[in-house]
Design a protein around this motif. Structure first.
Motif, PDB file in Angstrom:
ATOM      1  N   LEU A  12      -0.425  -2.558  -2.772  1.00 52.77           N
ATOM      2  CA  LEU A  12      -0.299  -1.646  -3.898  1.00 52.77           C
ATOM      3  C   LEU A  12       1.185  -1.549  -4.221  1.00 52.77           C
ATOM      4  CD1 LEU A  12      -1.221   0.481  -5.930  1.00 52.77           C
ATOM      5  CD2 LEU A  12      -1.108   2.165  -4.072  1.00 52.77           C
ATOM      6  N   THR A  13       1.555  -1.952  -5.432  1.00 59.50           N
ATOM      7  CA  THR A  13       2.947  -1.834  -5.869  1.00 59.50           C
ATOM      8  C   THR A  13       3.005  -0.842  -7.016  1.00 59.50           C
ATOM      9  OG1 THR A  13       2.759  -3.720  -7.365  1.00 59.50           O
ATOM     10  CG2 THR A  13       3.595  -4.164  -5.157  1.00 59.50           C
ATOM     11  N   ILE A  14       4.037  -0.007  -6.963  1.00 55.78           N
ATOM     12  CA  ILE A  14       4.255   0.982  -8.010  1.00 55.78           C
ATOM     13  C   ILE A  14       5.718   0.945  -8.409  1.00 55.78           C
ATOM     14  CG2 ILE A  14       2.345   2.475  -7.292  1.00 55.78           C
ATOM     15  CD1 ILE A  14       4.362   4.270  -5.887  1.00 55.78           C
ATOM     16  N   GLY A  15       6.027   1.619  -9.495  1.00 55.96           N
ATOM     17  CA  GLY A  15       7.405   1.682  -9.962  1.00 55.96           C
ATOM     18  C   GLY A  15       8.050   3.002  -9.582  1.00 55.96           C
ATOM     19  N   PRO A  16       9.356   3.085  -9.711  1.00 55.20           N
ATOM     20  CA  PRO A  16      10.077   4.296  -9.336  1.00 55.20           C
ATOM     21  C   PRO A  16       9.819   5.475 -10.267  1.00 55.20           C
ATOM     22  CG  PRO A  16      11.562   2.712 -10.348  1.00 55.20           C
ATOM     23  CD  PRO A  16      10.238   2.018 -10.182  1.00 55.20           C
ATOM     24  N   ALA A  29      -7.388   5.734  -4.300  1.00 55.49           N
ATOM     25  CA  ALA A  29      -8.389   4.828  -4.870  1.00 55.49           C
ATOM     26  C   ALA A  29      -8.486   3.522  -4.081  1.00 55.49           C
ATOM     27  CB  ALA A  29      -8.059   4.527  -6.334  1.00 55.49           C
ATOM     28  N   ARG A  30      -7.355   3.081  -3.549  1.00 56.40           N
ATOM     29  CA  ARG A  30      -7.338   1.826  -2.783  1.00 56.40           C
ATOM     30  C   ARG A  30      -7.450   2.058  -1.285  1.00 56.40           C
ATOM     31  NH1 ARG A  30      -4.971   1.343  -7.438  1.00 56.40           N
ATOM     32  NH2 ARG A  30      -4.978  -0.582  -8.604  1.00 56.40           N
ATOM     33  N   ARG A  31      -7.509   3.343  -0.890  1.00 54.14           N
ATOM     34  CA  ARG A  31      -7.645   3.722   0.518  1.00 54.14           C
ATOM     35  C   ARG A  31      -6.533   3.133   1.373  1.00 54.14           C
ATOM     36  NH1 ARG A  31     -12.365   5.937   2.212  1.00 54.14           N
ATOM     37  NH2 ARG A  31     -12.280   4.772   4.167  1.00 54.14           N
ATOM     38  N   VAL A  32      -5.280   3.305   0.897  1.00 55.47           N
ATOM     39  CA  VAL A  32      -4.110   2.835   1.639  1.00 55.47           C
ATOM     40  C   VAL A  32      -3.164   4.005   1.874  1.00 55.47           C
ATOM     41  CG1 VAL A  32      -4.272   0.471   0.767  1.00 55.47           C
ATOM     42  CG2 VAL A  32      -2.846   2.135  -0.453  1.00 55.47           C
TER      43      VAL A  32
END
Length: 145
Positions: A12-16, A29-32
């Protein structure tokens, strides 16, 4: 066993600029328990964990206005896919964290967590214990700690 054998390759990658609520929703949602934060302007890779979100909420900060960049760990310890699970567990124990971003050729290739390591170790150790006779006379549920 190596990190590449245990790591999750779905990252899972997200932005700042994501809010903590957005990050939490994506993680749930991704259970991480962690997300890789990619900041193209800063040129770095960071990590945001469920603990970072929890700490922010505990301080009374608003998850709808707090941005991930303010809570991202930037001084990340990275693992290589060729590390042993013992090396990864040692790095986690030494640093006091539960997730390692795995880099392959300077790019995120996966994440390995304490749970991933345990999942790999438990079946192997259970097989080893079944082959080793118990000299204490106590069964697993009766062992003294």
């Amino acid at each position: 066993m190596l990190v590449r054998d245990a790591m999750s390759t779905v990252i899972l990658t997200i932005g700042p600029a994501h809010t903590l609520r957005q990050a939490a929703a994506l993680m749930a949602a991704r259970r991480v328990g962690a997300a890789v934060v990619l900041d193209p302007d800063a040129g770095g890779i960071g990590i945001l964990t469920e603990r970072d979100i929890l700490n922010s909420v505990a301080l009374g900060q608003d998850p709808d206005t707090e941005r991930t960049h303010a809570h991202t760990t930037d001084d990340v310890v990275f693992a290589a896919p060729t590390w042993t699970l013992e090396e990864a567990a040692g790095a986690m124990a030494h640093g006091g964290f539960r997730h390692l971003i795995v880099l392959d050729q300077h790019a995120p290739a996966g994440i390995v967590s304490v749970r991933d390591i345990i999942r790999c170790w438990v079946p192997a150790r259970t097989r080893d214990q079944a082959r080793t006779p118990s000299y204490s006379g106590l069964g697993p549920s009766q062992a003294r700690i």
